[in-house]
Design a protein around this motif. Structure first.
Motif, PDB file in Angstrom:
ATOM      1  N   LYS A 140      73.795  36.579  45.947  1.00 33.85           N
ATOM      2  CA  LYS A 140      74.783  37.658  45.887  1.00 33.85           C
ATOM      3  C   LYS A 140      75.410  37.731  44.500  1.00 33.85           C
ATOM      4  CE  LYS A 140      78.965  39.392  48.147  1.00 33.85           C
ATOM      5  NZ  LYS A 140      79.969  39.166  49.228  1.00 33.85           N
ATOM      6  N   LEU A 141      75.769  36.582  43.959  1.00 37.77           N
ATOM      7  CA  LEU A 141      76.358  36.549  42.625  1.00 37.77           C
ATOM      8  C   LEU A 141      75.319  36.905  41.575  1.00 37.77           C
ATOM      9  CD1 LEU A 141      78.737  35.981  40.806  1.00 37.77           C
ATOM     10  CD2 LEU A 141      78.195  33.542  40.895  1.00 37.77           C
ATOM     11  N   LEU A 142      74.079  36.474  41.778  1.00 38.49           N
ATOM     12  CA  LEU A 142      73.004  36.834  40.855  1.00 38.49           C
ATOM     13  C   LEU A 142      72.862  38.353  40.760  1.00 38.49           C
ATOM     14  CD1 LEU A 142      69.959  34.432  41.427  1.00 38.49           C
ATOM     15  CD2 LEU A 142      71.165  34.850  39.298  1.00 38.49           C
ATOM     16  N   ARG A 143      72.852  39.013  41.919  1.00 40.14           N
ATOM     17  CA  ARG A 143      72.705  40.477  41.937  1.00 40.14           C
ATOM     18  C   ARG A 143      73.881  41.154  41.245  1.00 40.14           C
ATOM     19  NH1 ARG A 143      70.359  39.428  47.186  1.00 40.14           N
ATOM     20  NH2 ARG A 143      72.420  39.569  48.168  1.00 40.14           N
ATOM     21  N   MET A 144      75.082  40.606  41.431  1.00 42.92           N
ATOM     22  CA  MET A 144      76.259  41.187  40.784  1.00 42.92           C
ATOM     23  C   MET A 144      76.151  41.081  39.267  1.00 42.92           C
ATOM     24  SD  MET A 144      79.259  39.751  43.316  1.00 42.92           S
ATOM     25  CE  MET A 144      80.556  40.297  42.206  1.00 42.92           C
ATOM     26  N   ILE A 145      75.714  39.910  38.791  1.00 43.87           N
ATOM     27  CA  ILE A 145      75.575  39.717  37.345  1.00 43.87           C
ATOM     28  C   ILE A 145      74.457  40.598  36.808  1.00 43.87           C
ATOM     29  CG2 ILE A 145      75.000  38.051  35.544  1.00 43.87           C
ATOM     30  CD1 ILE A 145      76.274  35.894  37.308  1.00 43.87           C
ATOM     31  N   ALA A 146      73.336  40.681  37.558  1.00 46.32           N
ATOM     32  CA  ALA A 146      72.206  41.503  37.112  1.00 46.32           C
ATOM     33  C   ALA A 146      72.573  42.978  37.053  1.00 46.32           C
ATOM     34  CB  ALA A 146      71.015  41.295  38.044  1.00 46.32           C
ATOM     35  N   SER A 147      73.484  43.419  37.943  1.00 48.25           N
ATOM     36  CA  SER A 147      73.870  44.834  37.976  1.00 48.25           C
ATOM     37  C   SER A 147      74.620  45.256  36.723  1.00 48.25           C
ATOM     38  CB  SER A 147      74.736  45.112  39.213  1.00 48.25           C
ATOM     39  OG  SER A 147      76.001  44.455  39.105  1.00 48.25           O
ATOM     40  N   LEU A 148      75.137  44.281  35.966  1.00 44.08           N
ATOM     41  CA  LEU A 148      75.857  44.616  34.738  1.00 44.08           C
ATOM     42  C   LEU A 148      74.961  45.329  33.740  1.00 44.08           C
ATOM     43  CD1 LEU A 148      77.857  41.284  34.212  1.00 44.08           C
ATOM     44  CD2 LEU A 148      78.741  43.456  35.084  1.00 44.08           C
ATOM     45  N   ARG A 149      73.650  45.174  33.895  1.00 45.35           N
ATOM     46  CA  ARG A 149      72.719  45.820  32.967  1.00 45.35           C
ATOM     47  C   ARG A 149      72.798  47.328  33.043  1.00 45.35           C
ATOM     48  NH1 ARG A 149      67.244  44.961  34.228  1.00 45.35           N
ATOM     49  NH2 ARG A 149      67.965  45.159  36.372  1.00 45.35           N
ATOM     50  N   SER A 150      73.220  47.842  34.213  1.00 45.10           N
ATOM     51  CA  SER A 150      73.274  49.292  34.397  1.00 45.10           C
ATOM     52  C   SER A 150      74.512  49.924  33.756  1.00 45.10           C
ATOM     53  CB  SER A 150      73.239  49.637  35.890  1.00 45.10           C
ATOM     54  OG  SER A 150      74.356  49.072  36.559  1.00 45.10           O
ATOM     55  N   PHE A 151      75.442  49.084  33.288  1.00 50.34           N
ATOM     56  CA  PHE A 151      76.648  49.591  32.640  1.00 50.34           C
ATOM     57  C   PHE A 151      76.456  49.612  31.125  1.00 50.34           C
ATOM     58  CE2 PHE A 151      78.064  47.867  36.669  1.00 50.34           C
ATOM     59  CZ  PHE A 151      78.920  48.856  37.142  1.00 50.34           C
ATOM     60  N   SER A 152      77.221  50.442  30.489  1.00 45.18           N
ATOM     61  CA  SER A 152      77.183  50.503  29.031  1.00 45.18           C
ATOM     62  C   SER A 152      77.962  49.314  28.486  1.00 45.18           C
ATOM     63  CB  SER A 152      77.802  51.817  28.548  1.00 45.18           C
ATOM     64  OG  SER A 152      77.828  51.861  27.131  1.00 45.18           O
ATOM     65  N   MET A 153      77.241  48.369  27.882  1.00 45.23           N
ATOM     66  CA  MET A 153      77.878  47.153  27.380  1.00 45.23           C
ATOM     67  C   MET A 153      77.986  47.198  25.864  1.00 45.23           C
ATOM     68  SD  MET A 153      76.446  43.982  29.699  1.00 45.23           S
ATOM     69  CE  MET A 153      74.698  44.285  29.507  1.00 45.23           C
ATOM     70  N   THR A 154      79.031  46.583  25.356  1.00 47.97           N
ATOM     71  CA  THR A 154      79.153  46.431  23.914  1.00 47.97           C
ATOM     72  C   THR A 154      78.101  45.427  23.443  1.00 47.97           C
ATOM     73  OG1 THR A 154      80.721  44.596  24.054  1.00 47.97           O
ATOM     74  CG2 THR A 154      81.633  46.838  24.106  1.00 47.97           C
ATOM     75  N   SER A 155      77.889  45.362  22.150  1.00 57.11           N
ATOM     76  CA  SER A 155      76.910  44.417  21.618  1.00 57.11           C
ATOM     77  C   SER A 155      77.311  42.985  21.940  1.00 57.11           C
ATOM     78  CB  SER A 155      76.767  44.603  20.104  1.00 57.11           C
ATOM     79  OG  SER A 155      78.014  44.441  19.453  1.00 57.11           O
ATOM     80  N   GLU A 156      78.630  42.710  21.963  1.00 59.07           N
ATOM     81  CA  GLU A 156      79.113  41.373  22.300  1.00 59.07           C
ATOM     82  C   GLU A 156      78.841  41.056  23.767  1.00 59.07           C
ATOM     83  OE1 GLU A 156      80.911  43.634  20.729  1.00 59.07           O
ATOM     84  OE2 GLU A 156      81.254  42.776  18.732  1.00 59.07           O
ATOM     85  N   ASP A 157      79.083  42.046  24.642  1.00 56.82           N
ATOM     86  CA  ASP A 157      78.823  41.850  26.075  1.00 56.82           C
ATOM     87  C   ASP A 157      77.339  41.621  26.324  1.00 56.82           C
ATOM     88  OD1 ASP A 157      81.496  42.175  26.664  1.00 56.82           O
ATOM     89  OD2 ASP A 157      81.303  44.318  27.095  1.00 56.82           O
ATOM     90  N   LEU A 158      76.502  42.387  25.633  1.00 63.47           N
ATOM     91  CA  LEU A 158      75.063  42.264  25.807  1.00 63.47           C
ATOM     92  C   LEU A 158      74.577  40.897  25.329  1.00 63.47           C
ATOM     93  CD1 LEU A 158      72.444  43.644  26.661  1.00 63.47           C
ATOM     94  CD2 LEU A 158      72.232  44.542  24.323  1.00 63.47           C
ATOM     95  N   ALA A 159      75.136  40.434  24.213  1.00 62.83           N
ATOM     96  CA  ALA A 159      74.758  39.110  23.701  1.00 62.83           C
ATOM     97  C   ALA A 159      75.157  38.025  24.691  1.00 62.83           C
ATOM     98  CB  ALA A 159      75.426  38.864  22.346  1.00 62.83           C
ATOM     99  N   LEU A 160      76.340  38.166  25.309  1.00 63.82           N
ATOM    100  CA  LEU A 160      76.792  37.203  26.299  1.00 63.82           C
ATOM    101  C   LEU A 160      75.874  37.226  27.519  1.00 63.82           C
ATOM    102  CD1 LEU A 160      78.869  35.156  27.362  1.00 63.82           C
ATOM    103  CD2 LEU A 160      80.228  37.101  28.182  1.00 63.82           C
ATOM    104  N   TYR A 161      75.541  38.419  27.983  1.00 72.11           N
ATOM    105  CA  TYR A 161      74.650  38.545  29.143  1.00 72.11           C
ATOM    106  C   TYR A 161      73.290  37.917  28.855  1.00 72.11           C
ATOM    107  CZ  TYR A 161      71.578  40.667  32.609  1.00 72.11           C
ATOM    108  OH  TYR A 161      70.651  40.861  33.604  1.00 72.11           O
ATOM    109  N   ASN A 162      72.736  38.202  27.695  1.00 71.36           N
ATOM    110  CA  ASN A 162      71.409  37.682  27.347  1.00 71.36           C
ATOM    111  C   ASN A 162      71.394  36.180  27.106  1.00 71.36           C
ATOM    112  OD1 ASN A 162      70.013  40.127  27.545  1.00 71.36           O
ATOM    113  ND2 ASN A 162      70.518  40.708  25.440  1.00 71.36           N
ATOM    114  N   SER A 163      72.551  35.598  26.853  1.00 73.79           N
ATOM    115  CA  SER A 163      72.613  34.146  26.691  1.00 73.79           C
ATOM    116  C   SER A 163      72.726  33.425  28.034  1.00 73.79           C
ATOM    117  CB  SER A 163      73.792  33.758  25.794  1.00 73.79           C
ATOM    118  OG  SER A 163      75.027  34.093  26.407  1.00 73.79           O
TER     119      SER A 163
END
Length: 213
Positions: free
Chosen positions: A131-154
């Motif tokens: 459930k938490l995995l899906r929530m974190i994965a869903s963040l990809r569908s939002f417009s993220m800043t470059s910092e947010d994207l770097a955090l997600y990809n790490s």
């Protein structure tokens, strides 16, 4: 010598006489039986030969990155290099637990210092509820800043399902660490701490490693 109870000797007893001073990533099984100072990449006979022969001008060998077999979700497209912190004396458990690993004859492995790999960016896998995995994965569908994207990809490459409610109750037994680098993991022979292989392969691998065997 067994450390006595504080109830028996009082708080001024010299605890330092019994203290284990080994640092966390260097703990050995005789100090704590479920710990190992090594991280081992388990692989096949053909693969370990390929790994040791993948030399470049700067490095002696290379472990290719790949997508984890248990990561079947569409959102997971990261390639990683996998290691296990399973103590060496029980590492053949992999073939007894997984039919796929038995079919691949996973008796081969190449191991390095856990501390040195941690310094290189290798990290423990994050076992997370689906459930938490899906929530974190869903963040990809939002417009993220470059910092947010770097955090997600790490974080995303380290995530794997806990699967505690599955029939086999998941893969935590792998004690997995991951190197999230799509280029793979390159190393020098001098960095190798352990080679796992059948006895009849020792001479061949030692010959390949030369002075580092």
């Amino acid at each position: 010598m067994t450390l006595p109870s504080i109830k028996e000797v009082g708080k001024y007893y010299p605890w330092s006489k019994h203290k284990i001073n080994t640092k966390t990533l260097e703990l050995r099984p005789f100090e704590k039986s479920d710990m190992s100072p090594f991280l081992v990449h388990m692989t096949t006979e053909n693969a370990i030969k390929s790994i040791l022969e993948s030399s470049t001008k700067e490095f002696h060998g290379k472990i290719d990155a790949s997508k984890p077999t248990q990561s079947q979700s569409n959102w997971y497209g990261h390639k990683i290099v996998c290691f296990t912190e399973t103590p060496i004396f029980s590492i053949d458990f992999f073939r007894h637990k997984s039919h796929d690993r038995w079919l691949k004859d996973l008796r081969y492995g190449i191991g390095f210092s856990k501390k040195s790999l941690a310094d290189c960016g290798v990290r423990p896998a994050l076992y997370i509820d689906k459930k938490l995995l899906r929530m974190i994965a869903s963040l990809r569908s939002f417009s993220m800043t470059s910092e947010d994207l770097a955090l997600y990809n790490s974080i995303a490459p380290l995530m794997t399902p806990l699967d505690h409610d599955a029939d086999n109750q998941g893969f935590m037994w792998e004690r997995e660490w991951r190197y999230p680098n799509e280029e793979g993991f390159e190393f020098h022979y001098k960095d190798i701490e352990i080679i796992c292989c059948p006895f009849d392969e020792v001479d061949h691998i030692s010959e390949r490693l030369g002075e580092y065997s």
